[in-house]
Design a protein around this motif. Structure first.
Motif, PDB file in Angstrom:
ATOM      1  N   ALA A 141     -19.875 -27.203  45.811  1.00  0.00           N
ATOM      2  CA  ALA A 141     -18.501 -27.699  45.113  1.00  0.00           C
ATOM      3  C   ALA A 141     -17.668 -28.761  45.620  1.00  0.00           C
ATOM      4  N   ASN A 142     -18.285 -29.303  46.849  1.00  0.00           N
ATOM      5  CA  ASN A 142     -17.580 -30.661  47.091  1.00  0.00           C
ATOM      6  C   ASN A 142     -18.181 -31.769  46.265  1.00  0.00           C
ATOM      7  N   TYR A 143     -19.577 -31.743  45.891  1.00  0.00           N
ATOM      8  CA  TYR A 143     -20.016 -32.965  45.328  1.00  0.00           C
ATOM      9  C   TYR A 143     -20.358 -32.722  43.822  1.00  0.00           C
ATOM     10  N   ASN A 144     -20.557 -31.470  43.219  1.00  0.00           N
ATOM     11  CA  ASN A 144     -20.694 -31.251  41.876  1.00  0.00           C
ATOM     12  C   ASN A 144     -19.568 -30.390  40.978  1.00  0.00           C
ATOM     13  N   GLU A 145     -19.108 -29.426  41.478  1.00  0.00           N
ATOM     14  CA  GLU A 145     -18.283 -28.409  40.788  1.00  0.00           C
ATOM     15  C   GLU A 145     -17.148 -28.497  41.541  1.00  0.00           C
ATOM     16  N   ALA A 146     -16.252 -29.668  41.783  1.00  0.00           N
ATOM     17  CA  ALA A 146     -14.953 -29.480  42.363  1.00  0.00           C
ATOM     18  C   ALA A 146     -14.040 -28.556  41.860  1.00  0.00           C
ATOM     19  N   GLU A 147     -14.145 -28.256  40.572  1.00  0.00           N
ATOM     20  CA  GLU A 147     -13.050 -27.468  39.850  1.00  0.00           C
ATOM     21  C   GLU A 147     -12.992 -26.228  40.163  1.00  0.00           C
ATOM     22  N   VAL A 148     -14.238 -25.750  40.814  1.00  0.00           N
ATOM     23  CA  VAL A 148     -14.365 -24.395  41.639  1.00  0.00           C
ATOM     24  C   VAL A 148     -13.382 -24.278  42.815  1.00  0.00           C
ATOM     25  N   GLY A 149     -13.279 -25.467  43.706  1.00  0.00           N
ATOM     26  CA  GLY A 149     -12.330 -25.605  44.596  1.00  0.00           C
ATOM     27  C   GLY A 149     -11.005 -25.763  44.128  1.00  0.00           C
ATOM     28  N   GLU A 150     -10.717 -26.548  43.207  1.00  0.00           N
ATOM     29  CA  GLU A 150      -9.340 -26.667  42.682  1.00  0.00           C
ATOM     30  C   GLU A 150      -8.839 -25.404  41.991  1.00  0.00           C
TER      31      GLU A 150
END
Length: 447
Positions: free
Chosen positions: A208-217
């Motif tokens: 989630a940090n480096y690839n799919e940041a939108e999951v975290g957002e």
């Protein structure tokens, strides 16, 4: 001897510091003991490729029994294991406390730990792939170039990647973001709705940090909308990539380091949320088995929740905030193996059923990806074969508007599998990297 057990399954600590753990004669004896139980049972014949490989070895041997199978051929079985834990959690009737004491995934892990200590795995290319934090930081600085090089169909770079790192040239790979999630998040985000006293640290996870940041957002916005104050903390990767390669000392070091970083937050009443099921499994279950005497790791295990699990808990205890709208079509949700291995129920499905007028199709079967296993040259086609029932069911006979997996890597694999099986004129559903994004859309918090 009785079959099955009436007691809940339990797991022993992993004795990776014991010299006997690496004794090859003792390992071989234990492999033969467990494999003989598996051969006598065969309930897992269709679970993954490890078991058909084992049963073929036995059936094609001189005696038709394990005694005529050569030990060197056991590697063929080990290499097919993705450490999904489904045989332990869902299929095997002989797991501890049963007297047969079978833990197939951790036996495969022990074999790999012996290989790792001998320097046989990982290869140079595999080792580079497991350095997720280093790779993510480097790729963030050159995201467009990194994504171009990793793009499926790039005839210049993908054959080279296949040769150097063993990654199949046709496997879909995750894209990198130029701005990691931990750098996007300005701490802390205060609650928008009336606060329930909850505050949560989001452990970003390397993916989630480096690839799919939108999951975290999406997670952060949904939590804020529901009265939860959040901070994002990401000390380092959970070590699942190193776990897959048997590098247990390094995983133990990561466990102690991350637990130490998160301890002050836990002491101050913060919950810990993992965005990816594999990381949640590591924090909750695998780390305490690797360092069973570390109190900070035990504390972290007790404080950690999966993001879907956490949203469902809010709905149950405080009720979700108003503002949820129906999505514009049916959803297929894939329950990831490492979410199932947490023994918490179908939290991804339960979360989506909180949305109004939800038409939900639940897919609870291995996608065939298995972390980095499914992208490797020797495994990719097998992974696609294993995942075919998932690809078909995800389409839901053409009804599905969205497909979401709790595991973003499995989601990529499912999307590629649906594409490979696409009929002429067929419209495929939109794949989103985690069901939390659909909740955020239902709230109108993300497009």
């Amino acid at each position: 001897m009785s079959e099955g057990s009436l007691e809940a399954p339990t797991r022993h600590p992993i004795p990776w510091n014991d010299p006997d753990f690496y004794d090859e004669e003792k390992l071989d004896a234990e492999m033969r003991r467990v494999f003989d139980v598996c051969h006598s049972c065969r309930r897992c014949f269709n679970l993954c490729d490890s078991f058909p490989r084992l049963f073929d070895l036995v059936d094609e041997s001189k005696t038709g029994e394990l005694d005529s199978v050569e030990s060197k051929d056991f590697k063929h079985v080990v290499d097919a294991c993705t450490l999904c834990d489904m045989c332990f959690m869902a299929k095997c009737p002989y797991v501890p406390p049963h007297e047969f004491d079978v833990d197939f995934p951790h036996l495969m892990l022990r074999y790999r730990a012996v290989e790792n200590r001998k320097g046989e795995i990982p290869t140079f290319g595999q080792r580079q792939l497991t350095e997720t934090d280093r790779n993510g930081k480097l790729a963030a600085a050159l995201a467009p170039l990194a994504n171009y090089a990793a793009k499926r169909g790039n005839r210049m770079t993908r054959p080279l990647l296949e040769k150097v790192a063993g990654v199949h040239r046709d496997a879909e790979l995750p894209k990198y973001t130029s701005k990691p999630f931990s750098k996007r998040a300005a701490p802390p985000v205060n609650a928008e709705a009336p606060a329930h006293g909850r505050k949560a640290v989001i452990y970003a996870t390397c993916f989630a940090n480096y690839n799919e940041a939108e999951v975290g957002e999406a997670a952060r916005r949904v939590l804020a909308h529901n009265g939860v104050e959040t901070q994002v903390v990401y000390p380092e990767c959970c070590g699942m990539p190193q776990m897959e390669q048997g590098d247990l000392s390094r995983v133990a070091d990561k466990a102690k380091s991350v637990a130490g970083t998160l301890k002050p937050y836990i002491d101050d009443g913060w919950d810990i949320i993992a965005l990816v099921p594999s990381c949640g499994l590591m924090l909750k279950f695998e780390w305490p088995l690797l360092v069973p005497d570390n109190e900070e790791v035990k504390q972290l295990s007790a404080a950690t929740r999966d993001i879907s699990e956490y949203i469902v808990d809010i709905a149950k205890n405080e009720g979700l905030a108003d503002g949820l709208n129906a999505l514009d079509g049916p959803v297929s949700v894939h329950i990831a193996c490492h979410a199932r291995a947490q023994n918490m129920g179908q939290k991804g499905a339960q979360m989506l059923r909180l949305l109004p007028q939800m038409d939900l199709n639940v897919v609870e079967r291995c996608s065939g990806h298995g972390g980095s296993w499914g992208v490797m040259k020797e495994n990719f086609e097998t992974g696609m074969k294993v995942g075919r029932p998932v690809f078909r069911k995800a389409k839901n006979n053409g009804k599905a508007r969205y497909v979401a997996s709790e595991c973003p890597l499995a989601g990529l694999h499912i999307a590629q599998g649906m594409e490979k099986g696409q009929s002429e004129g067929e419209t495929l559903p939109q794949t989103v990297p985690h069901p939390i994004l659909l909740v955020a859309r239902a709230y109108g918090l993300m497009a």
